[in-house]
Design an enzyme around this catalytic site. Structure first.
Site, PDB file in Angstrom:
ATOM      1  N   MET A  18      45.577  32.882  32.187  1.00  0.00           N
ATOM      2  CA  MET A  18      46.762  33.201  32.965  1.00  0.00           C
ATOM      3  C   MET A  18      46.992  32.305  33.929  1.00  0.00           C
ATOM      4  SD  MET A  18      45.490  37.145  34.101  1.00  0.00           S
ATOM      5  CE  MET A  18      44.308  37.744  32.957  1.00  0.00           C
ATOM      6  N   ASP A  37      41.767  23.692  39.851  1.00  0.00           N
ATOM      7  CA  ASP A  37      40.728  24.158  38.727  1.00  0.00           C
ATOM      8  C   ASP A  37      39.331  23.236  38.979  1.00  0.00           C
ATOM      9  OD1 ASP A  37      39.405  25.221  36.354  1.00  0.00           O
ATOM     10  OD2 ASP A  37      41.154  26.272  35.952  1.00  0.00           O
ATOM     11  N   ASP A  60      36.799  23.574  43.406  1.00  0.00           N
ATOM     12  CA  ASP A  60      35.785  24.752  43.321  1.00  0.00           C
ATOM     13  C   ASP A  60      36.264  25.872  44.286  1.00  0.00           C
ATOM     14  OD1 ASP A  60      33.781  26.334  43.214  1.00  0.00           O
ATOM     15  OD2 ASP A  60      32.382  24.801  42.460  1.00  0.00           O
ATOM     16  N   VAL A  61      36.568  26.794  43.998  1.00  0.00           N
ATOM     17  CA  VAL A  61      36.889  27.790  45.031  1.00  0.00           C
ATOM     18  C   VAL A  61      35.854  28.419  45.748  1.00  0.00           C
ATOM     19  CG1 VAL A  61      38.997  28.759  43.649  1.00  0.00           C
ATOM     20  CG2 VAL A  61      36.795  29.891  43.420  1.00  0.00           C
ATOM     21  N   ASN A  87      43.777  33.308  41.450  1.00  0.00           N
ATOM     22  CA  ASN A  87      43.400  33.707  39.984  1.00  0.00           C
ATOM     23  C   ASN A  87      42.154  33.211  39.380  1.00  0.00           C
ATOM     24  OD1 ASN A  87      44.770  34.156  37.146  1.00  0.00           O
ATOM     25  ND2 ASN A  87      43.885  32.106  36.872  1.00  0.00           N
ATOM     26  N   TYR A 152      30.659  42.052  38.290  1.00  0.00           N
ATOM     27  CA  TYR A 152      32.176  41.576  38.249  1.00  0.00           C
ATOM     28  C   TYR A 152      33.143  42.960  39.011  1.00  0.00           C
ATOM     29  CZ  TYR A 152      36.594  40.610  35.764  1.00  0.00           C
ATOM     30  OH  TYR A 152      37.789  40.149  35.510  1.00  0.00           O
ATOM     31  N   LYS A 156      35.574  42.687  42.120  1.00  0.00           N
ATOM     32  CA  LYS A 156      37.090  42.664  41.898  1.00  0.00           C
ATOM     33  C   LYS A 156      37.513  43.948  42.679  1.00  0.00           C
ATOM     34  CE  LYS A 156      38.019  39.561  39.072  1.00  0.00           C
ATOM     35  NZ  LYS A 156      38.992  38.299  39.595  1.00  0.00           N
ATOM     36  N   THR A 188      43.173  34.764  26.803  1.00  0.00           N
ATOM     37  CA  THR A 188      42.461  33.864  27.565  1.00  0.00           C
ATOM     38  C   THR A 188      41.173  33.634  27.080  1.00  0.00           C
ATOM     39  OG1 THR A 188      41.696  35.678  28.999  1.00  0.00           O
ATOM     40  CG2 THR A 188      43.755  34.980  29.293  1.00  0.00           C
TER      41      THR A 188
HETATM   42  P1  NAD Z   1      39.815  32.235  31.707  1.00  0.00           P
HETATM   43  O1  NAD Z   1      38.375  32.082  31.848  1.00  0.00           O
HETATM   44  O2  NAD Z   1      40.733  31.780  30.686  1.00  0.00           O
HETATM   45  O3  NAD Z   1      40.455  31.297  33.277  1.00  0.00           O
HETATM   46  C1  NAD Z   1      39.674  31.119  34.537  1.00  0.00           C
HETATM   47  C2  NAD Z   1      39.846  29.694  34.957  1.00  0.00           C
HETATM   48  O4  NAD Z   1      39.317  29.851  36.130  1.00  0.00           O
HETATM   49  C3  NAD Z   1      39.378  28.815  34.146  1.00  0.00           C
HETATM   50  O5  NAD Z   1      40.317  27.633  33.969  1.00  0.00           O
HETATM   51  C4  NAD Z   1      38.352  28.348  34.864  1.00  0.00           C
HETATM   52  O6  NAD Z   1      37.775  26.818  34.894  1.00  0.00           O
HETATM   53  C5  NAD Z   1      38.543  28.784  36.214  1.00  0.00           C
HETATM   54  N1  NAD Z   1      37.489  28.655  37.222  1.00  0.00           N
HETATM   55  C6  NAD Z   1      36.256  29.088  36.812  1.00  0.00           C
HETATM   56  N2  NAD Z   1      35.389  29.003  37.934  1.00  0.00           N
HETATM   57  C7  NAD Z   1      36.061  28.485  38.838  1.00  0.00           C
HETATM   58  C8  NAD Z   1      35.900  27.693  40.121  1.00  0.00           C
HETATM   59  N3  NAD Z   1      34.634  27.989  40.610  1.00  0.00           N
HETATM   60  N4  NAD Z   1      36.991  27.142  40.805  1.00  0.00           N
HETATM   61  C9  NAD Z   1      37.949  26.947  40.352  1.00  0.00           C
HETATM   62  N5  NAD Z   1      38.521  27.376  39.004  1.00  0.00           N
HETATM   63  C10 NAD Z   1      37.353  27.838  38.487  1.00  0.00           C
HETATM   64  O7  NAD Z   1      40.304  33.802  32.346  1.00  0.00           O
HETATM   65  P2  NAD Z   1      41.525  34.384  32.606  1.00  0.00           P
HETATM   66  O8  NAD Z   1      41.204  35.875  31.616  1.00  0.00           O
HETATM   67  O9  NAD Z   1      42.872  33.768  32.424  1.00  0.00           O
HETATM   68  O10 NAD Z   1      41.379  35.033  34.024  1.00  0.00           O
HETATM   69  C11 NAD Z   1      42.079  34.908  35.128  1.00  0.00           C
HETATM   70  C12 NAD Z   1      41.868  36.043  36.337  1.00  0.00           C
HETATM   71  O11 NAD Z   1      42.135  37.050  35.539  1.00  0.00           O
HETATM   72  C13 NAD Z   1      40.392  35.848  36.426  1.00  0.00           C
HETATM   73  O12 NAD Z   1      40.287  36.251  38.081  1.00  0.00           O
HETATM   74  C14 NAD Z   1      40.037  37.331  35.811  1.00  0.00           C
HETATM   75  O13 NAD Z   1      38.955  37.967  36.399  1.00  0.00           O
HETATM   76  C15 NAD Z   1      41.157  37.961  35.856  1.00  0.00           C
HETATM   77  N6  NAD Z   1      41.252  38.963  34.851  1.00  0.00           N
HETATM   78  C16 NAD Z   1      41.281  38.784  33.537  1.00  0.00           C
HETATM   79  C17 NAD Z   1      41.239  39.745  32.394  1.00  0.00           C
HETATM   80  C18 NAD Z   1      41.603  39.523  31.001  1.00  0.00           C
HETATM   81  O14 NAD Z   1      41.640  40.317  30.054  1.00  0.00           O
HETATM   82  N7  NAD Z   1      41.611  38.314  30.623  1.00  0.00           N
HETATM   83  C19 NAD Z   1      41.360  41.098  32.767  1.00  0.00           C
HETATM   84  C20 NAD Z   1      41.389  41.470  34.152  1.00  0.00           C
HETATM   85  C21 NAD Z   1      41.271  40.505  35.229  1.00  0.00           C
END
Ligand code: NAD
Length: 273
Positions: A18, A37, A60-61, A87, A152, A156, A188
């Site tokens: 995302m 990232d 690293d957040v 994100n 999780y 959230k 994703t």
């Molecule tokens: P993803 O795993 O594809 O992407 C997550 C990104 O966060 C990756 O690029 C990863 O390297 C980065 N990341 C992880 N740890 C990190 C850190 N310590 N510092 C910096 N970056 C870091 O996941 P996504 O599905 O794109 O998720 C994006 C957001 O959406 C997340 O917060 C996730 O919880 C939320 N979300 C996703 C879904 C879903 O269905 N995919 C649903 C609800 C919420």
């Protein structure tokens, strides 16, 4: 003219999923974007493909010091900061009974503390820019529980709560803060995580009001709206992007297909007529 013309944004977790979809849309809408990232190689490639209006920074957040560096680099490169999208996130599925405490603390550190540190780091440059927008990516799990997701879900729910506090504290500076609650975005890596390998996705998604999985770009469009001035009177709010999954439970035997003569509701309607 794009909806984000002239704005400068930082998006965390933007190397893929995302976050990358949001970076792509933000640039298309006229923004300059810093993608942050921990996946440096992929992040650099994604930023390079977006051209000189985008840049990559390692972040690293969980680290307040690294947050300071990213915000400073953003202002140095693009002159200001208008938008922060928190994100980045991680998920590991385990029951409360089986949950590894190291996993628990890591999810809290990335998903929850990372968002707090981001809002703190961005505050001064957002004030200096005369206001702006913070978009915190929570989840369906920031609104509802799901078995196996205590850590999780807790993190959230915290994002959703902190968003409201930040909206109240930052409103005086012209900074809006909103949370986004996606569900079932399967393009994703999180959506495809091994933890979900045994889940029957077809049966889940076919029962929700919009009977399909969601796409990253569908979340990105809501995030872009919240980043833009189109949402100028919106703050402290929850923006659900879930295909209606959270609207209510689906009850077997209580379907609503008017063309199905065996459907209990259809029989009821026919009796009435
Ligand atoms: P993803 O795993 O594809 O992407 C997550 C990104 O966060 C990756 O690029 C990863 O390297 C980065 N990341 C992880 N740890 C990190 C850190 N310590 N510092 C910096 N970056 C870091 O996941 P996504 O599905 O794109 O998720 C994006 C957001 O959406 C997340 O917060 C996730 O919880 C939320 N979300 C996703 C879904 C879903 O269905 N995919 C649903 C609800 C919420």
């Amino acid at each position: 003219m794009g909806r984000l013309e002239g704005k400068v944004a930082v998006i965390t977790g933007a190397a893929q999923g995302m976050g990358a979809a949001e970076a792509l849309l933000f640039v298309a809408e006229g923004a300059r974007v810093v993608l942050a990232d921990v996946q440096d190689e992929t992040g650099r490639e994604v930023a390079a493909a977006l051209g000189p209006v985008a840049a990559y920074e390692h972040l690293d957040v969980r680290s307040a010091a690294e947050w300071g560096g990213v915000v400073e680099a953003t202002v140095q490169r693009f002159g200001r900061l208008d938008v922060l999208v928190n994100n980045a996130g991680i998920i590991r599925v385990a029951t409360i009974e089986a949950l590894d405490m190291a996993d628990y603390h890591e999810m809290v550190a990335v998903n929850q503390t990372g968002v707090l540190l981001g809002m703190r780091a961005a505050l001064a440059p957002l004030i200096a820019a005369g206001g702006g927008s913070i978009v915190n990516i929570s989840s369906f799990n920031g609104l509802h529980g799901l078995p196996g997701m205590a850590a999780y879900t807790g993190s959230k729910f915290a994002v959703r709560g902190m968003t409201k506090v930040a909206a109240m504290e930052f409103g005086r500076y012209g900074i809006r803060v909103n949370s986004v609650h996606p569900w079932g975005i399967l393009g994703t890596s999180m959506g495809q995580a091994d933890d979900f390998a045994d889940v029957d996705a077809r049966s889940i998604f076919s029962n929700q009001p919009i009977p399909r999985v969601g796409r990253a770009d569908e979340v990105a469009r809501v995030v872009a709206f919240l980043a833009s001035d189109d949402s100028s009177y919106c703050t402290g709010a929850e923006w659900v992007v879930d295909g209606g999954f959270g609207a209510g439970p689906s009850i077997p035997g209580l379907a609503t297909d008017p063309t199905d003569p065996t459907d209990p509701q259809t029989r009821l309607i026919r009796q009435r007529d």
